[in-house]
Write a protein that holds these residues in place. Structure first.
Motif, PDB file in Angstrom:
ATOM      1  N   LYS A  82       5.466  -5.860  10.805  1.00 18.49           N
ATOM      2  CA  LYS A  82       5.431  -4.427  10.503  1.00 18.49           C
ATOM      3  C   LYS A  82       6.743  -3.774  10.905  1.00 18.49           C
ATOM      4  O   LYS A  82       7.447  -4.236  11.807  1.00 18.49           O
ATOM      5  CB  LYS A  82       4.296  -3.740  11.263  1.00 18.49           C
ATOM      6  CG  LYS A  82       2.912  -4.133  10.768  1.00 18.49           C
ATOM      7  CD  LYS A  82       1.830  -3.345  11.483  1.00 18.49           C
ATOM      8  CE  LYS A  82       0.452  -3.808  11.058  1.00 18.49           C
ATOM      9  NZ  LYS A  82      -0.610  -3.129  11.811  1.00 18.49           N
ATOM     10  N   ASN A 113       0.847  -1.189   0.000  1.00 15.93           N
ATOM     11  CA  ASN A 113       0.000   0.000   0.000  1.00 15.93           C
ATOM     12  C   ASN A 113       0.888   1.247   0.000  1.00 15.93           C
ATOM     13  O   ASN A 113       1.672   1.445   0.930  1.00 15.93           O
ATOM     14  CB  ASN A 113      -0.925   0.011   1.228  1.00 15.93           C
ATOM     15  CG  ASN A 113      -2.022   1.055   1.101  1.00 15.93           C
ATOM     16  OD1 ASN A 113      -2.661   1.175   0.057  1.00 15.93           O
ATOM     17  ND2 ASN A 113      -2.267   1.807   2.155  1.00 15.93           N
ATOM     18  N   ALA A 163       5.530   6.779   9.802  1.00 14.86           N
ATOM     19  CA  ALA A 163       4.866   5.693   9.081  1.00 14.86           C
ATOM     20  C   ALA A 163       5.097   4.355   9.762  1.00 14.86           C
ATOM     21  O   ALA A 163       6.108   4.131  10.427  1.00 14.86           O
ATOM     22  CB  ALA A 163       5.381   5.608   7.645  1.00 14.86           C
ATOM     23  N   TYR A 192       1.229   3.483   2.961  1.00 15.81           N
ATOM     24  CA  TYR A 192       1.728   2.785   4.142  1.00 15.81           C
ATOM     25  C   TYR A 192       0.583   2.121   4.899  1.00 15.81           C
ATOM     26  O   TYR A 192      -0.295   1.529   4.275  1.00 15.81           O
ATOM     27  CB  TYR A 192       2.572   3.731   5.017  1.00 15.81           C
ATOM     28  CG  TYR A 192       3.588   4.491   4.182  1.00 15.81           C
ATOM     29  CD1 TYR A 192       3.465   5.843   3.912  1.00 15.81           C
ATOM     30  CD2 TYR A 192       4.670   3.813   3.591  1.00 15.81           C
ATOM     31  CE1 TYR A 192       4.384   6.510   3.098  1.00 15.81           C
ATOM     32  CE2 TYR A 192       5.585   4.470   2.775  1.00 15.81           C
ATOM     33  CZ  TYR A 192       5.429   5.819   2.535  1.00 15.81           C
ATOM     34  OH  TYR A 192       6.333   6.477   1.723  1.00 15.81           O
ATOM     35  N   ASP A 193       0.551   2.213   6.215  1.00 16.87           N
ATOM     36  CA  ASP A 193      -0.432   1.464   6.994  1.00 16.87           C
ATOM     37  C   ASP A 193      -1.846   1.977   6.733  1.00 16.87           C
ATOM     38  O   ASP A 193      -2.179   3.100   7.128  1.00 16.87           O
ATOM     39  CB  ASP A 193      -0.095   1.586   8.488  1.00 16.87           C
ATOM     40  CG  ASP A 193      -1.020   0.757   9.365  1.00 16.87           C
ATOM     41  OD1 ASP A 193      -0.799   0.738  10.589  1.00 16.87           O
ATOM     42  OD2 ASP A 193      -1.960   0.127   8.842  1.00 16.87           O
ATOM     43  N   LEU A 204       4.680   0.378   8.217  1.00 16.89           N
ATOM     44  CA  LEU A 204       4.304  -0.366   7.018  1.00 16.89           C
ATOM     45  C   LEU A 204       4.539  -1.854   7.230  1.00 16.89           C
ATOM     46  O   LEU A 204       5.327  -2.249   8.083  1.00 16.89           O
ATOM     47  CB  LEU A 204       5.047   0.136   5.778  1.00 16.89           C
ATOM     48  CG  LEU A 204       6.549   0.101   5.761  1.00 16.89           C
ATOM     49  CD1 LEU A 204       7.036  -0.486   4.453  1.00 16.89           C
ATOM     50  CD2 LEU A 204       7.088   1.527   5.867  1.00 16.89           C
ATOM     51  N   THR A 205       3.818  -2.634   6.452  1.00 11.77           N
ATOM     52  CA  THR A 205       3.994  -4.081   6.523  1.00 11.77           C
ATOM     53  C   THR A 205       5.140  -4.472   5.604  1.00 11.77           C
ATOM     54  O   THR A 205       5.206  -4.014   4.462  1.00 11.77           O
ATOM     55  CB  THR A 205       2.713  -4.798   6.062  1.00 11.77           C
ATOM     56  OG1 THR A 205       1.650  -4.462   6.944  1.00 11.77           O
ATOM     57  CG2 THR A 205       2.917  -6.303   6.067  1.00 11.77           C
TER      58      THR A 205
END
Lengths: 363, 352
Positions: free
Chosen positions: B257, B133, B191, B136-137, B193-194
């Motif tokens: 994450k 994405n 941020a 980000y999350d 993020l995965t």
């Protein structure tokens, strides 16, 4: 971050990097007023305007810009029957600009994107950041937890193998958007007021083997490395789908970059996206795409390109073949799209006769 | 803090490599004091621990470790690995661990970062490893999935591990920090993020949190450098453990994450002095990374313990001939799984 920046003159760089090596491609159907705001950052560069819609309309380009402009009549004249691969009544037509450009780098931006401010209030020179992204290596083979290690003030973290620290050439730089985020129609309908106010101060390489949704609003790429993969598909007038042009180009580009060992970065720079398009109109355009992407994504995730595809056009033709084989059953549209992909490459080769050098290494 | 998570589902595990934890604990007091803490003293540390009053905690020292696992086994918990003992004896669902030379950081607005709350948020919201994405999350406030993100992937998967970052002294290796002795990380990246599936990364142990019930046994003390020391520059144990965890998570369909929360890492030690010890670890990574990138676990490995055991087998088969360190690591992994089964509470439920 509530408004776009105004004091851009102060932020203009002393030296315009890659001034003679980069074209700015702008699709438009309305006007180019937004260029006034970008003037200090864009004026040193050559513009390629792709005028969509009614070719009899005159699009006024602000004074002082060096540009070439193509409307539909020009596209038809230059490409002849191959013009069928270039979309009409959709910003996907911008990829014609990539094809006619003679430069090494392309920056493309939508005409409703303005200069954003960073958290300190300073105007962001998006073009300059894209150039920095493209001129520094990517690191797709191992994730760096401190993001882009080539940025000032950052580096590779403990545990990052030294043999991977040279990185690979960066093929594309995907920027983001403050204010109106790039949501799809359903999300826009549910959250009509949501604005993106979060400035994430990072550039990162999208890892090899990972796909992403590539937005064409604020995008730059190395045309010599990846240009032929940046076909924005068949959208708009006479097509069953819209708003998936950049997505399609992004998936093809990423698969090919992964295969050839090239990098794709995302993150900075931000632009200020001012216009929220009508979500109901968008829904009608995207509707099929929302279903189709459930098939399209696994297709791209599983796509394997043979080792003898060592150039981008070869990779792209091979992808087109696989699209025809595997996605036609989803909808006849993909059959047409696969043909258009081939037409695109033929047109590209015609307009760029020297042809690209084999680049990168087949994975 | 997620309202559905009770404080008593969380253990904060601190490995004490220095005796005086007074300023560390006081700096973290407003954030830590509502939770139960497990402090594990490095068995090699001779001096008495100094811990300020007012915390709900259990302290484990060498005699305690000896009693639980036996004197011959307790050596695996030397140095930074002492924290794994804390993971072993904890009975809580979530564990948060920071190094004892880290303090709370301030964000871009100058507000103190509640690292515990952020880790818990990361662990209790879904991860999205199958498609990237660009905002980000998507589960954070003010963000969402972007156009082009398949709807079938929007519910995400359970997040098993949350890797935080560091302001000031970043987790660079000794050569990097030695080359840039003045470099400090001042960039606060807002941020989370995965980390995509099948993407590996160096997982630093300096600031992490995990769901112990789901992934506990995969965080393990196993790779020990010949010259391992008491500075992070002189270790690779967490990096090795982190590779195992990511491979296991990828196999079980769990998420990892990275990003916030930040902690402020204090200056400590001398990178040039540590260079001598770390070169070994730096060299090893050249083997370790391609190896883990190639590991594929079998369908039959449906629990974390099974996955770890399989990884251990592959390590033994493929790496043992390259360096005896790997043979020892493989054995340590097998022993760890046994230890976890006997001492650790059961995590026999299969991964999500």
């Amino acid at each position: 971050m509530a408004e776009p920046a105004t004091a851009t003159q102060a932020a203009a760089p002393a030296v315009a990097l890659l001034k003679d090596e980069l074209d700015i491609v702008i699709p438009t159907i309305r006007n180019l007023d937004f260029l006034e705001m970008w003037r200090p950052f864009f004026q040193p560069y050559h513009l390629i305007i792709v005028q969509d819609g009614d070719p009899s309309k005159t699009i006024k380009v602000p004074e002082g810009f060096d540009y070439e402009l193509y409307n539909r009549n020009d596209i038809n004249r230059i490409l002849g029957p191959k013009a069928s691969c270039i979309s009409f009544k959709d910003s996907a037509c911008r990829c014609f600009g990539y094809m006619v450009s003679k430069k090494k780098y392309i920056f493309t931006i939508d005409d409703d994107c303005f200069v954003a401010k960073d958290p300190s209030g300073k105007a962001i020179n998006a073009l300059e950041q894209h150039i920095k992204n493209l001129l520094s290596p990517s690191t797709p083979f191992f994730f760096n937890t401190l993001y882009d290690p080539f940025r000032e003030g950052a580096d590779f973290v403990r545990g990052y193998p030294f043999s991977l620290r040279e990185g690979v050439p960066t093929a594309a730089s995907h920027g983001l958007w403050l204010n109106i985020p790039d949501y799809d129609a359903p999300t826009q309908l549910v959250k009509p007021l949501e604005k993106n106010t979060r400035y994430v101060d990072a550039v990162l390489t999208i890892p090899k083997g990972t796909l992403f949704p590539m937005c064409g609003m604020n995008l730059a790429f190395n045309r010599e490395l990846i240009g032929p993969a940046m076909y924005f598909g068949l959208m708009g007038d006479g097509q069953p789908i819209g708003r998936y042009d950049d997505m399609w180009a992004g998936w093809c580009t990423k698969v090919i970059c992964d295969h050839l060992g090239l990098g794709v970065k995302t993150g900075l720079p931000y632009i200020f996206h001012s216009k929220a398009s009508n979500p109901f109109v968008n829904l009608r355009k995207e509707y099929k795409g929302i279903y189709w992407q459930e098939e399209i994504i696994p297709f791209f995730q599983q796509a394997v390109l043979p080792k003898d595809c060592t150039t981008v056009p070869k990779c792209y033709i091979e992808l087109a073949k696989q699209v025809k084989e595997k996605l036609s059953k989803v909808d006849p549209y993909f059959d047409k799209l696969a043909d258009a992909m081939v037409t695109w490459i033929e047109a590209w080769d015609e307009l760029n006769p020297i042809g690209p050098v084999p680049n990168g290494k087949a994975a | 803090m997620s309202l559905s998570i009770k404080d008593d589902e969380i253990d904060i595990v601190i490995g004490a490599l220095r005796p005086d934890l007074t300023s560390f604990m006081n700096e973290w007091r407003t954030i830590f004091s509502r939770f139960h803490l497990i402090i594990v003293k490095d068995p090699d540390l001779k001096e008495e621990l100094k811990i300020p009053e007012g915390f709900n905690l259990d302290v484990y020292k060498k005699p305690d470790i000896d009693r639980v696992v036996g004197t011959s086994t307790s050596t695996i918990f030397s140095g930074y690995s002492c924290r794994y003992f804390g993971y072993l004896v904890s009975r809580k669902k979530y564990i948060i661990s920071v190094d004892d030379d880290c303090y709370p950081a301030k964000d871009n607005k100058g507000i103190l970062v509640d690292a515990v709350a952020q880790h818990i948020t990361n662990l209790t919201t879904p991860a999205t490893p199958f498609f990237f994405n660009t905002l980000y999350d998507p589960f954070t406030e003010g963000a969402d999935f972007v156009r082009g993100y398949p709807f079938s992937l929007r519910s995400g998967v359970q997040c098993a591990l949350s890797c935080g970052l560091w302001l000031n002294l970043a987790d660079y290796d000794a050569p990097t920090q030695a080359l840039k002795p003045e470099e400090r990380n001042s960039r606060y990246v807002d941020a989370v993020l995965t980390v995509p599936a099948r993407t590996l990364m160096p997982i630093s142990g300096i600031n992490i949190a995990f769901n112990r019930e789901v992934i506990g046994p995969a965080l393990l003390p196993s790779l020990r450098l010949g010259g391992e020391g008491k500075f992070r520059w002189e270790t690779m144990e967490d990096i090795w453990s982190g590779m195992c965890v990511k491979v296991v998570c990828d196999h079980l369909g769990l998420g990892v994450k990275t990003g916030m929360p930040y902690v402020w890492r204090n200056d400590r030690g001398d990178a040039i002095a540590s260079l001598r010890k770390e070169w070994e670890g730096v060299k090893l990574m050249e083997e370790v990374v391609p190896f883990f990138q190639s590991v594929r676990l079998s369908r039959e490995a449906t629990t974390t313990e099974d996955c770890v055991a399989e990884v251990a087998n592959v390590v033994k088969e493929q790496l043992e001939s390259k360096d005896p360190m790997f043979a020892r690591a493989a054995k340590a992994m097998v022993d760890w799984v046994k230890l976890w089964k006997s001492v650790g509470s059961s995590t026999s439920s299969p991964g999500a």
